[in-house]
Design a protein around this motif. Structure first.
Motif, PDB file in Angstrom:
ATOM      1  N   PRO A 108       0.938  -1.217   0.036  1.00  0.00           N
ATOM      2  CA  PRO A 108      -0.143  -0.021  -0.207  1.00  0.00           C
ATOM      3  C   PRO A 108       1.013   1.308   0.031  1.00  0.00           C
ATOM      4  O   PRO A 108       1.520   1.664   0.977  1.00  0.00           O
ATOM      5  N   LEU A 109       0.998   1.888  -1.293  1.00  0.00           N
ATOM      6  CA  LEU A 109       1.691   3.114  -1.084  1.00  0.00           C
ATOM      7  C   LEU A 109       0.947   4.390  -1.495  1.00  0.00           C
ATOM      8  O   LEU A 109      -0.212   4.067  -1.949  1.00  0.00           O
ATOM      9  N   SER A 110       1.582   5.363  -1.348  1.00  0.00           N
ATOM     10  CA  SER A 110       0.673   6.640  -1.454  1.00  0.00           C
ATOM     11  C   SER A 110      -0.018   6.676  -2.839  1.00  0.00           C
ATOM     12  O   SER A 110      -1.107   7.377  -3.104  1.00  0.00           O
ATOM     13  N   GLY A 111       0.542   6.076  -4.001  1.00  0.00           N
ATOM     14  CA  GLY A 111       0.309   6.356  -5.424  1.00  0.00           C
ATOM     15  C   GLY A 111      -0.872   4.926  -5.433  1.00  0.00           C
ATOM     16  O   GLY A 111      -1.169   4.740  -6.757  1.00  0.00           O
ATOM     17  N   GLY A 112      -1.135   4.353  -4.767  1.00  0.00           N
ATOM     18  CA  GLY A 112      -2.224   3.150  -4.877  1.00  0.00           C
ATOM     19  C   GLY A 112      -1.500   1.877  -4.270  1.00  0.00           C
ATOM     20  O   GLY A 112      -0.190   1.911  -4.011  1.00  0.00           O
ATOM     21  N   ASN A 113      -2.065   0.727  -4.553  1.00  0.00           N
ATOM     22  CA  ASN A 113      -1.397  -0.394  -4.202  1.00  0.00           C
ATOM     23  C   ASN A 113      -0.374  -1.050  -5.407  1.00  0.00           C
ATOM     24  O   ASN A 113      -0.839  -1.247  -6.387  1.00  0.00           O
ATOM     25  N   MET A 114       0.836  -1.084  -5.245  1.00  0.00           N
ATOM     26  CA  MET A 114       1.655  -1.216  -6.218  1.00  0.00           C
ATOM     27  C   MET A 114       3.124  -2.147  -5.548  1.00  0.00           C
ATOM     28  O   MET A 114       3.262  -1.896  -4.383  1.00  0.00           O
ATOM     29  N   THR A 115       3.849  -2.402  -6.332  1.00  0.00           N
ATOM     30  CA  THR A 115       5.279  -3.038  -6.166  1.00  0.00           C
ATOM     31  C   THR A 115       6.156  -1.842  -5.943  1.00  0.00           C
ATOM     32  O   THR A 115       6.006  -0.736  -6.550  1.00  0.00           O
ATOM     33  N   LEU A 116       7.258  -2.036  -5.419  1.00  0.00           N
ATOM     34  CA  LEU A 116       8.237  -1.102  -5.076  1.00  0.00           C
ATOM     35  C   LEU A 116       8.843  -0.547  -6.531  1.00  0.00           C
ATOM     36  O   LEU A 116       9.088   0.681  -6.937  1.00  0.00           O
ATOM     37  N   GLY A 117       9.017  -1.533  -7.363  1.00  0.00           N
ATOM     38  CA  GLY A 117       9.476  -1.113  -8.561  1.00  0.00           C
ATOM     39  C   GLY A 117       8.490  -0.299  -9.598  1.00  0.00           C
ATOM     40  O   GLY A 117       8.594   0.938 -10.059  1.00  0.00           O
ATOM     41  N   GLY A 118       7.222  -0.743  -9.061  1.00  0.00           N
ATOM     42  CA  GLY A 118       6.212  -0.016  -9.856  1.00  0.00           C
ATOM     43  C   GLY A 118       5.914   1.304  -9.441  1.00  0.00           C
ATOM     44  O   GLY A 118       5.835   2.443 -10.311  1.00  0.00           O
ATOM     45  N   PHE A 119       6.255   1.566  -8.247  1.00  0.00           N
ATOM     46  CA  PHE A 119       6.236   2.794  -7.565  1.00  0.00           C
ATOM     47  C   PHE A 119       7.272   3.656  -8.006  1.00  0.00           C
ATOM     48  O   PHE A 119       7.053   4.913  -8.390  1.00  0.00           O
TER      49      PHE A 119
END
Lengths: 477, 298
Positions: free
Chosen positions: A389-400
């Motif tokens: 769960p990252l600030s830009g939505g649920n994604m992987t570290l690489g995706g973020f």
């Protein structure tokens, strides 16, 4: 009608044509002067008198030396210059930020991130291997270094933006003083009924140049002076008085400058930072600089911190639950700062493990359960693919990270589009202005001949008058 | 619209600059071979490219993991193959020894061979790859079997990631394979135990006891065989996944090239066009700015 009045008419012709020739030569010599507007001599017939029952003119008079000028065009040029000032400033900074995230030609943070987790995959295949363990320490260090490198470079961009405010502020002050002093001169000249054409040109140019630095509005007063203020309303020039902008370091914002303005003729400085950089104000260079410093680059830094924070937190959580080769447990892989802000910068995350045996590849004490235990290494390696769960939505570290690269790309593209657009519009407006106010040499040369011929004609008239006089004087003799 | 000398000059300048800018873009494309040199060139495609690149890098890593797994499984398979041979030989021998024609002397020499076969089995249980014991589970840096045949390894699975979130075990527990679980015989056939019984029976020249071990040997053989079958299935899965990754990389490379690579023919021909346009613009501007009323005034 007397012969003398013939000479008077001829004289009016000579003076008027000569004035027109002067105006023409002024036009010709100023063909390349920036901001100069073409001037036209407007002739009118002199007062008409009755001559033996007929109305008869008394020669020519110069009614006005008219300046080719379009107020609406000036206004458009002003706002377009503001847009251009903004987009050029933002574009310059964003292009520099872009290079940091350019994973197309060079390897950057994204590659380091992937390499780090690849090293854990390799450890999974051989959990006891010392080369694999050393590789993880090296890759971890490399990753932390990349975070610091990107962070410090972004901070450099902010610092430079901040410093460039000094030059911009000095420029603005200079233009404000110039406009105020031109105001005064124009008022002095025009109060006597003349038109201060050249001075008005200079003031218009100064206004356009000022608009490039900061978003403004202006209003001409009945006495010919121009009052200038920020778009959102803070007076900059009132008649012959100019405001003075100054900079004050802001302790709450890394010692970066806040912009203050001492109103024209006033004594106390008001903080205008939020007006200058505010979205409702035409931004100009000053607003663009503030935006780069306080929002755009800050946004990237916040994302970077979040990435480092999430990485370190996730890795540490799994790592500290595992066991090193010699049974050590509860150890963090990354040492971390106290708050999320600063995770990517100096004093941010670094590799906390120095002994490669402490790398926790096992989920149980290897001295009891066997050193081939790779469970924990496997869990850390798969963090790379874990949806978080990252600030830009649920994604992987690489995706973020990729989305951060995308954000940088979008802001470059935005600034680029705006720069290209305003450049194109400015070109068109400049063309329009040129077509309206520009000097055409062909035209002026034709005028030159026209006025010259008229001058010659008037001179001939004097000749004729003289001859007539001679005839009459001859009768007397 | 009035046209002045400045209008013309600006026009010339602008068009020359437009051409120059475009030329520079094309030159950069020709030099780097890629259309997208920076994220700002096309943020959406840029993100896609980065994503595809990371997929390819991950694919490379999975391929490496699979290669590792395949070498472990191959080594394991070779050992199991040999175990099968040992068991087959043991069965032949036991059939002979169970026959009434065998006497005590023959059974003693039979016992000696069985002892050797038992040692061989233990040795195979201690098969190594790169210094690791493939049947040892997590305790793979010490021999899993001692000379008594006791299993000192663990039953843990060593798994590797062969695709996002897909894990495959690459080892088999020696304890389960040769001792039938812990304690021996708890979940399967205790093969070492069968050998021990045979040795005792042959040493005692006990035909009935020897005969009693025959079905056990049969079970032992099928235990090793069924494990091998399972291993074959895993190998297939790894090989299959390897192909999938190769294919994915191939198609990704194609898509990536489509998105990123420059069409050189196009670029070079565009460059030539820009060159021509530049020359034309320069020539035209030279001509236009020459003409002025001034030339005709004496």
């Amino acid at each position: 009608m007397s012969i003398l009045s013939l000479l008077d008419i001829a004289k009016s012709g000579i003076t008027a044509q000569r004035l027109a020739l002067e105006v023409t030569s002024e036009n010709i010599t100023n063909v390349n002067t920036p901001g100069y507007s073409k001037q036209t001599t407007v002739f009118t017939t002199a007062t008409v008198s009755q001559e033996r029952g007929f109305p008869l003119g008394n020669g020519v008079r110069v009614a006005e030396i008219q300046r080719a000028y379009d107020d609406f065009l000036q206004m458009q040029l002003k706002s377009e210059n503001t847009t251009k000032g903004w987009s050029d400033t933002v574009l310059a900074s964003m292009t520099r930020a872009e290079q940091l995230f350019n994973e197309f030609t060079t390897d950057g943070l994204g590659k380091s991130l992937q390499d780090f987790f690849s090293a854990w995959q390799d450890l999974t295949a051989n959990p006891q291997g010392q080369p694999e363990r050393q590789a993880i320490l090296a890759r971890g260090q490399q990753l932390a270094d990349q975070f610091k490198r990107v962070n410090s470079y972004l901070n450099d961009i902010r610092t430079e933006a901040n410093q460039s405010l000094e030059g911009v502020t000095a420029d603005v002050n200079d233009k404000l003083r110039k406009i105020a002093s031109l105001n005064e001169q124009i008022k002095q000249i025009e109060v006597q009924g003349a038109r201060a054409n050249e001075l008005r040109d200079q003031r218009d140019l100064a206004v356009r140049q000022l608009a490039e630095k900061v978003g403004i509005t202006y209003m001409e007063q009945t006495d010919g002076t121009l009052n200038v203020s920020l778009s959102l309303g803070q007076p900059l020039v009132l008649g012959k008085d100019a405001a003075v902008l100054s900079l004050q370091p802001d302790a709450a914002n890394s010692g970066f400058y806040r912009i203050y303005s001492t109103a024209p003729g006033g004594k106390t400085a008001v903080d205008i930072s939020s007006i200058v950089g505010g979205p409702g104000n035409g931004q100009g260079e000053m607003g663009g600089t503030l935006q780069v410093r306080d929002s755009l680059v800050n946004g990237f830094l916040a994302d970077l911190d979040e990435l480092a924070y999430t990485l370190a937190t996730e890795v540490n959580a799994v790592h500290s639950s595992g066991f090193g080769l010699t049974g050590s447990t509860g150890l963090d892989f990354f040492s971390t700062p106290a708050t999320m802000a600063g995770y990517s910068g100096l004093g941010g995350i670094s590799v906390a493990i120095s002994n490669s045996n402490d790398i926790a590849a096992a989920n149980a004490d290897p001295s009891v359960g066997g050193t081939g235990n790779n469970t924990n290494a496997k869990d850390i390696a798969s963090l790379f693919d874990k949806i978080l769960p990252l600030s830009g939505g649920n994604m992987t570290l690489g995706g973020f990270y990729n989305s951060l690269v995308g954000k940088v790309g979008v802001s470059v593209q935005n600034a680029e589009r705006s720069a290209t657009l305003s450049e194109g519009v400015l070109k068109q407006l400049d063309n329009l202005r040129e077509s309206q106010s520009g000097v055409s040499l062909d035209e002026e040369l034709a005028n030159l001949i026209k006025y010259q011929k008229a001058f010659e004609g008037a001179a001939k008239l004097i000749n004729t008058g003289t001859e007539m006089m001679d005839v009459i004087l001859g009768l007397v003799r | 619209m009035r046209v002045t000398q400045n209008t013309t000059a600006n026009l010339v300048l602008n068009s020359l600059q437009t051409i120059r800018r475009r030329t520079e873009e094309l030159e950069q494309q020709a030099a780097t071979g890629v259309k997208i040199n920076a994220p700002g060139d096309d943020p959406v495609t840029a993100q896609q490219i980065l994503h595809m690149k990371s997929l390819m890098a991950a694919g490379d890593q999975y391929s490496r993991n699979i290669s590792n797994g395949i070498s472990w499984l191959s080594m394991t398979e070779a050992a199991m193959d040999e175990m099968g041979n040992v068991l087959t030989r043991a069965k032949e021998l036991t059939v002979q020894m169970a026959n009434a024609t065998s006497d005590a002397k023959a059974r003693e020499s039979g016992m000696n061979e069985i002892v050797q076969l038992r040692n061989q089995l233990i040795q195979l249980g201690n098969t190594q790859l790169n210094g690791r014991y493939v049947f040892g589970g997590f305790k793979n840096d010490t021999p899993p079997f001692d000379s008594t045949g006791a299993f000192n390894g663990t039953d843990d699975s060593i798994t590797i990631e062969i695709d996002r979130g897909a894990f495959v075990p690459i080892n088999y527990s020696g304890g389960e394979l040769l001792r039938g679980g812990t304690p021996p015989g708890s979940t399967g056939t205790d093969i070492i135990g069968v050998f021990d019984n045979l040795i005792t029976a042959l040493g005692a020249n006990d035909q009935t006891a020897v005969q009693a071990e025959l079905p056990n040997l049969e079970d032992a053989l099928s235990q090793v065989l069924s494990t091998r079958t399972d291993l074959g299935a895993r190998m297939n899965r790894l090989e299959g996944q390897k192909n999938v990754i190769e294919e994915m990389k191939f198609s990704l490379t194609k898509v990536l090239s489509d998105k990123q690579d420059v069409d050189f023919m196009q670029v070079i021909s565009d460059l030539t066009k820009q060159q021509t346009a530049f020359e034309a613009a320069i020539a035209a501007s030279g001509k236009i700015s020459q003409i002025s009323l001034l030339d005709y005034l004496s």
